[in-house]
Design a protein around this motif. Structure first.
Motif, short mmCIF file in Angstrom:
data_model
loop_
_atom_site.label_atom_id
_atom_site.label_comp_id
_atom_site.label_asym_id
_atom_site.label_seq_id
_atom_site.Cartn_x
_atom_site.Cartn_y
_atom_site.Cartn_z
N VAL A 2 -22.51 -5.93 -34.54
CA VAL A 2 -22.05 -6.13 -33.17
C VAL A 2 -20.53 -6.17 -33.15
O VAL A 2 -19.89 -6.45 -34.16
N ARG A 3 -19.99 -5.88 -31.99
CA ARG A 3 -18.55 -5.97 -31.83
C ARG A 3 -18.13 -7.42 -31.89
O ARG A 3 -18.72 -8.29 -31.27
N GLY A 4 -17.07 -7.68 -32.62
CA GLY A 4 -16.46 -8.99 -32.66
C GLY A 4 -15.19 -8.97 -31.84
O GLY A 4 -15.02 -8.11 -30.96
N PRO A 5 -14.27 -9.87 -32.12
CA PRO A 5 -13.00 -9.88 -31.39
C PRO A 5 -12.26 -8.54 -31.53
O PRO A 5 -12.47 -7.81 -32.49
N VAL A 45 -25.05 -8.53 -37.97
CA VAL A 45 -25.93 -9.46 -37.27
C VAL A 45 -26.68 -10.35 -38.26
O VAL A 45 -26.78 -11.56 -38.07
N ALA A 46 -27.21 -9.78 -39.32
CA ALA A 46 -28.08 -10.51 -40.24
C ALA A 46 -27.34 -11.19 -41.39
O ALA A 46 -27.96 -11.85 -42.20
N GLY A 47 -26.06 -11.02 -41.47
CA GLY A 47 -25.35 -11.56 -42.62
C GLY A 47 -24.05 -12.23 -42.24
O GLY A 47 -23.81 -12.57 -41.09
N GLN A 48 -23.24 -12.39 -43.24
CA GLN A 48 -21.97 -13.07 -43.05
C GLN A 48 -20.80 -12.15 -43.36
O GLN A 48 -19.77 -12.59 -43.84
N ARG A 49 -20.99 -10.86 -43.09
CA ARG A 49 -19.93 -9.90 -43.36
C ARG A 49 -19.32 -9.39 -42.07
O ARG A 49 -20.00 -9.25 -41.06
N GLY A 50 -18.04 -9.10 -42.15
CA GLY A 50 -17.33 -8.53 -41.02
C GLY A 50 -16.29 -7.54 -41.48
O GLY A 50 -15.82 -7.60 -42.62
N VAL A 51 -15.95 -6.62 -40.60
CA VAL A 51 -14.93 -5.61 -40.88
C VAL A 51 -13.92 -5.62 -39.74
O VAL A 51 -14.31 -5.59 -38.57
N ILE A 52 -12.66 -5.68 -40.10
CA ILE A 52 -11.59 -5.51 -39.12
C ILE A 52 -10.96 -4.15 -39.39
O ILE A 52 -10.58 -3.84 -40.52
N VAL A 53 -10.90 -3.34 -38.35
CA VAL A 53 -10.40 -1.97 -38.44
C VAL A 53 -9.09 -1.89 -37.67
O VAL A 53 -9.06 -2.10 -36.46
N VAL A 84 -17.78 -15.82 -41.60
CA VAL A 84 -17.76 -14.40 -41.95
C VAL A 84 -16.75 -14.13 -43.06
O VAL A 84 -15.63 -14.64 -43.04
N GLN A 85 -17.15 -13.32 -44.02
CA GLN A 85 -16.25 -12.81 -45.05
C GLN A 85 -15.73 -11.46 -44.56
O GLN A 85 -16.51 -10.53 -44.37
N TRP A 86 -14.43 -11.36 -44.35
CA TRP A 86 -13.84 -10.19 -43.73
C TRP A 86 -13.37 -9.16 -44.75
O TRP A 86 -12.80 -9.51 -45.79
N LEU A 87 -13.58 -7.90 -44.42
CA LEU A 87 -13.02 -6.75 -45.12
C LEU A 87 -12.08 -6.08 -44.13
O LEU A 87 -12.41 -5.98 -42.94
N TYR A 88 -10.92 -5.63 -44.59
CA TYR A 88 -9.93 -5.01 -43.71
C TYR A 88 -9.80 -3.54 -44.07
O TYR A 88 -9.75 -3.17 -45.24
N THR A 89 -9.73 -2.69 -43.05
CA THR A 89 -9.63 -1.25 -43.30
C THR A 89 -8.79 -0.58 -42.23
O THR A 89 -8.53 -1.15 -41.16
#
Length: 141
Positions: A20-23, A39-47, A107-112
């Motif tokens: 889902v879209r976050g901030p 949705v089902a986990g604790q991962r996030g990506v900031i693009v 959330v554990q964030w990955l940046y790209t």
């Protein structure tokens, strides 16, 4: 989709199945970034969005100016139309990463990102002791 020359309004809320879209931060001019949270986990990506190459518009001009700020090179004269805050893409990227982390603390964030966005992703990840995936990143000096 983010504002700029390549903006496609039909993609404004696009995402990937299971995410889902976050901030987001998406001004008409300045640093832009989207986030996606699993949705089902604790991962996030900031693009972080890359450079808008069309300097006939304000979006592309601001990106060129911000790139010059990051490189420490002379700014084109048209950069005077933008505030220092607008052109400090790195500070805005760090602010956004902090905001996203506060909004989604588990959330554990990955940046790209690509190009200018890749540079922002690498520096933000280094500052936040996280991972980044960068595409065609300029040198970080």
């Amino acid at each position: 989709a983010t504002w700029g020359t390549y903006h496609n309004a039909a993609l404004d809320n696009a995402t990937v199945s299971g995410w889902v879209r976050g901030p987001q931060v998406n001004p008409h001019v300045g640093m832009r970034a989207l986030s996606f949270v699993e949705v089902a986990g604790q991962r996030g990506v900031i693009v972080f969005r890359g450079t808008d190459l069309n300097i006939s518009g304000a979006s592309g001009m601001a990106d060129v100016c911000a790139s010059a700020v990051l490189r420490g090179t002379q700014l084109p004269s048209y950069c005077r139309r933008f505030s220092n805050r607008t052109l400090d893409y790195l500070a805005r990227a760090l602010d956004f990463a902090e905001y996203a982390a506060r909004e989604q603390p588990s959330v554990q964030w990955l940046y790209t990102g690509h190009s200018l966005g890749a540079l922002l992703a690498m520096v933000v990840a280094a500052v936040r002791n996280s991972l980044s995936v960068a595409f065609s990143a300029p040198a970080v000096t």
